[in-house]
Design an enzyme around this catalytic site. Structure first.
Site, PDB file in Angstrom:
ATOM      1  N   HIS A  37       0.844  -1.203   0.000  1.00  0.00           N
ATOM      2  CA  HIS A  37       0.000   0.000   0.000  1.00  0.00           C
ATOM      3  C   HIS A  37       0.882   1.258   0.000  1.00  0.00           C
ATOM      4  O   HIS A  37       0.587   2.228  -0.688  1.00  0.00           O
ATOM      5  CB  HIS A  37      -0.882   0.044   1.249  1.00  0.00           C
ATOM      6  CG  HIS A  37      -1.867  -1.078   1.344  1.00  0.00           C
ATOM      7  ND1 HIS A  37      -1.730  -2.115   2.223  1.00  0.00           N
ATOM      8  CD2 HIS A  37      -3.012  -1.326   0.658  1.00  0.00           C
ATOM      9  CE1 HIS A  37      -2.749  -2.946   2.100  1.00  0.00           C
ATOM     10  NE2 HIS A  37      -3.541  -2.495   1.142  1.00  0.00           N
ATOM     11  N   GLN A  61     -18.299  -6.612  -0.136  1.00  0.00           N
ATOM     12  CA  GLN A  61     -17.477  -7.426  -1.039  1.00  0.00           C
ATOM     13  C   GLN A  61     -17.050  -8.749  -0.419  1.00  0.00           C
ATOM     14  O   GLN A  61     -16.307  -9.500  -1.030  1.00  0.00           O
ATOM     15  CB  GLN A  61     -16.273  -6.634  -1.534  1.00  0.00           C
ATOM     16  CG  GLN A  61     -15.195  -6.358  -0.494  1.00  0.00           C
ATOM     17  CD  GLN A  61     -14.123  -5.442  -1.041  1.00  0.00           C
ATOM     18  OE1 GLN A  61     -14.338  -4.235  -1.203  1.00  0.00           O
ATOM     19  NE2 GLN A  61     -12.949  -5.976  -1.340  1.00  0.00           N
ATOM     20  N   SER A 186      -2.533  -8.089   3.169  1.00  0.00           N
ATOM     21  CA  SER A 186      -2.992  -7.871   4.554  1.00  0.00           C
ATOM     22  C   SER A 186      -3.286  -9.205   5.214  1.00  0.00           C
ATOM     23  O   SER A 186      -3.207  -9.348   6.431  1.00  0.00           O
ATOM     24  CB  SER A 186      -4.241  -6.995   4.552  1.00  0.00           C
ATOM     25  OG  SER A 186      -3.977  -5.800   3.862  1.00  0.00           O
ATOM     26  N   ARG A 187      -3.642 -10.198   4.402  1.00  0.00           N
ATOM     27  CA  ARG A 187      -3.977 -11.513   4.952  1.00  0.00           C
ATOM     28  C   ARG A 187      -2.748 -12.256   5.479  1.00  0.00           C
ATOM     29  O   ARG A 187      -2.892 -13.213   6.243  1.00  0.00           O
ATOM     30  CB  ARG A 187      -4.654 -12.378   3.899  1.00  0.00           C
ATOM     31  CG  ARG A 187      -6.051 -11.908   3.571  1.00  0.00           C
ATOM     32  CD  ARG A 187      -6.525 -12.545   2.290  1.00  0.00           C
ATOM     33  NE  ARG A 187      -7.662 -11.812   1.759  1.00  0.00           N
ATOM     34  CZ  ARG A 187      -8.913 -12.199   1.870  1.00  0.00           C
ATOM     35  NH1 ARG A 187      -9.195 -13.318   2.456  1.00  0.00           N
ATOM     36  NH2 ARG A 187      -9.894 -11.465   1.376  1.00  0.00           N
TER      37      ARG A 187
HETATM   38  O1  PAF Z   1      -8.266  -4.071  -3.033  1.00  0.00           O
HETATM   39  C1  PAF Z   1      -8.859  -3.724  -1.991  1.00  0.00           C
HETATM   40  O2  PAF Z   1      -8.257  -3.546  -0.927  1.00  0.00           O
HETATM   41  C2  PAF Z   1     -10.365  -3.515  -2.033  1.00  0.00           C
HETATM   42  O3  PAF Z   1     -10.988  -4.441  -2.857  1.00  0.00           O
HETATM   43  C3  PAF Z   1     -10.767  -2.076  -2.407  1.00  0.00           C
HETATM   44  C4  PAF Z   1     -10.349  -1.742  -3.828  1.00  0.00           C
HETATM   45  C5  PAF Z   1     -10.128  -1.100  -1.448  1.00  0.00           C
HETATM   46  C6  PAF Z   1     -12.289  -1.927  -2.312  1.00  0.00           C
HETATM   47  O4  PAF Z   1     -12.748  -2.179  -1.020  1.00  0.00           O
END
Ligand code: PAF
Length: 281
Positions: A37, A61, A186-187
């Site tokens: 990130h 999601q 992150s996982r």
């Molecule tokens: O890739 C991600 O972390 C997520 O799918 C996103 C694009 C932030 C949408 O929640």
């Protein structure tokens, strides 16, 4: 750097920036930030006057409730990292702020969203498009940054921007890996030390497959990857698909496309990990 939780405040701050003629970059995230990130944010900072990072675990999601519950939440540490990267705003709304009422919009970009993750995680990309389109409408960025680790997500977001249409540039950024090759995710925080060692086999297999592909057919290369993961302790292959990098449709021969990517999803214990590798570009 300012932490913002309401849409109203976000809009007010960004209106001032726009009035001053500043360009705005957006980096959508679900928090639990890592160096992958950070690389997106640093690129956004280099290419825009002001950078907004959203930090929101988007419930729509997740097709697996357990996955949503276990998703790491580390806002304080995220803010420290984002400040050091030069972000101007962190937007971390509540679920109620983002979804004051259920979002019934349906996004359908078949066949891009019906294969791979779309097949194994029904509704996942609909939720991604719901939240990302809301963020685009709230932030109105000039550019938005996404990692290539989520290769299919990036292709679908590009398609959503083209069809909506949104007036912004989507910037895809390369996968960031640990020095031993493990793709940052992150996982990964949910892996035990032993599992982390096992998960390393995923990227090692993909790298080895690029060499293997130089002297073997595509079908043999798929078999090579499947056998490597099947023989690894602690890993369970969900799918390995070799696809055209634009259409995401399965490719049968190396000659069939000039842009070929291998996409893999593997369970390491309960943790679902994804990765990909380019064979031709
Ligand atoms: O890739 C991600 O972390 C997520 O799918 C996103 C694009 C932030 C949408 O929640």
């Amino acid at each position: 750097m300012k932490l913002i939780q309401s849409i109203k405040e976000l809009r007010a701050e960004l209106d001032i920036c726009r009035r001053d003629g500043k360009t705005i970059g957006l980096v959508p995230t679900m928090g639990a930030l890592h160096a992958g990130h950070a690389s997106l944010v640093k690129r956004a900072v280099a290419e825009n006057d002001v950078v907004v990072v959203s930090d929101f675990v988007n419930p729509t999601q997740f097709n697996d409730k357990n996955d949503l519950l276990k998703y790491p939440r580390t806002l304080e540490a995220d803010c420290a990292l984002l400040e050091s990267c030069g972000a101007a705003f962190v937007f971390a709304p509540s679920v109620e702020e983002m979804y004051p009422e259920p979002d019934n919009r349906q996004f359908s970009y078949a066949p891009l969203d019906t294969v791979m993750e779309g097949k194994y995680r029904p509704g996942h990309f609909n939720g991604v498009c719901q939240v990302v389109s809301k963020l685009f409408l709230m932030v109105e960025p000039d550019r938005a940054y996404f990692g290539e680790k989520d290769f299919q997500q990036l292709a679908i977001i590009r398609e959503m921007v083209r069809r909506y249409p949104f007036d912004l540039q989507i910037v895809g950024c390369p996968i960031v890996r640990e020095s031993d090759g493990l793709a940052l995710s992150s996982r990964n925080a949910r892996l035990s030390d032993e599992q982390r060692g096992q998960a390393l086999r995923i990227s090692q297999t993909l790298f080895a497959s690029v060499e293997y592909a130089k002297t073997h057919t595509l079908a043999d290369t798929v078999a090579f990857v499947e056998a490597s993961i099947a023989s690894a302790e602690g890993l369970r292959l969900e799918y390995f698909e070799v696809v055209d990098g634009n259409t995401l449709q399965t490719v049968k021969n190396w000659e069939d496309s000039s842009y070929i990517v291998g996409c893999i999803t593997v369970f390491c214990g309960e943790v679902r990990l994804i990765d990909n590798i380019k064979y031709k570009e």
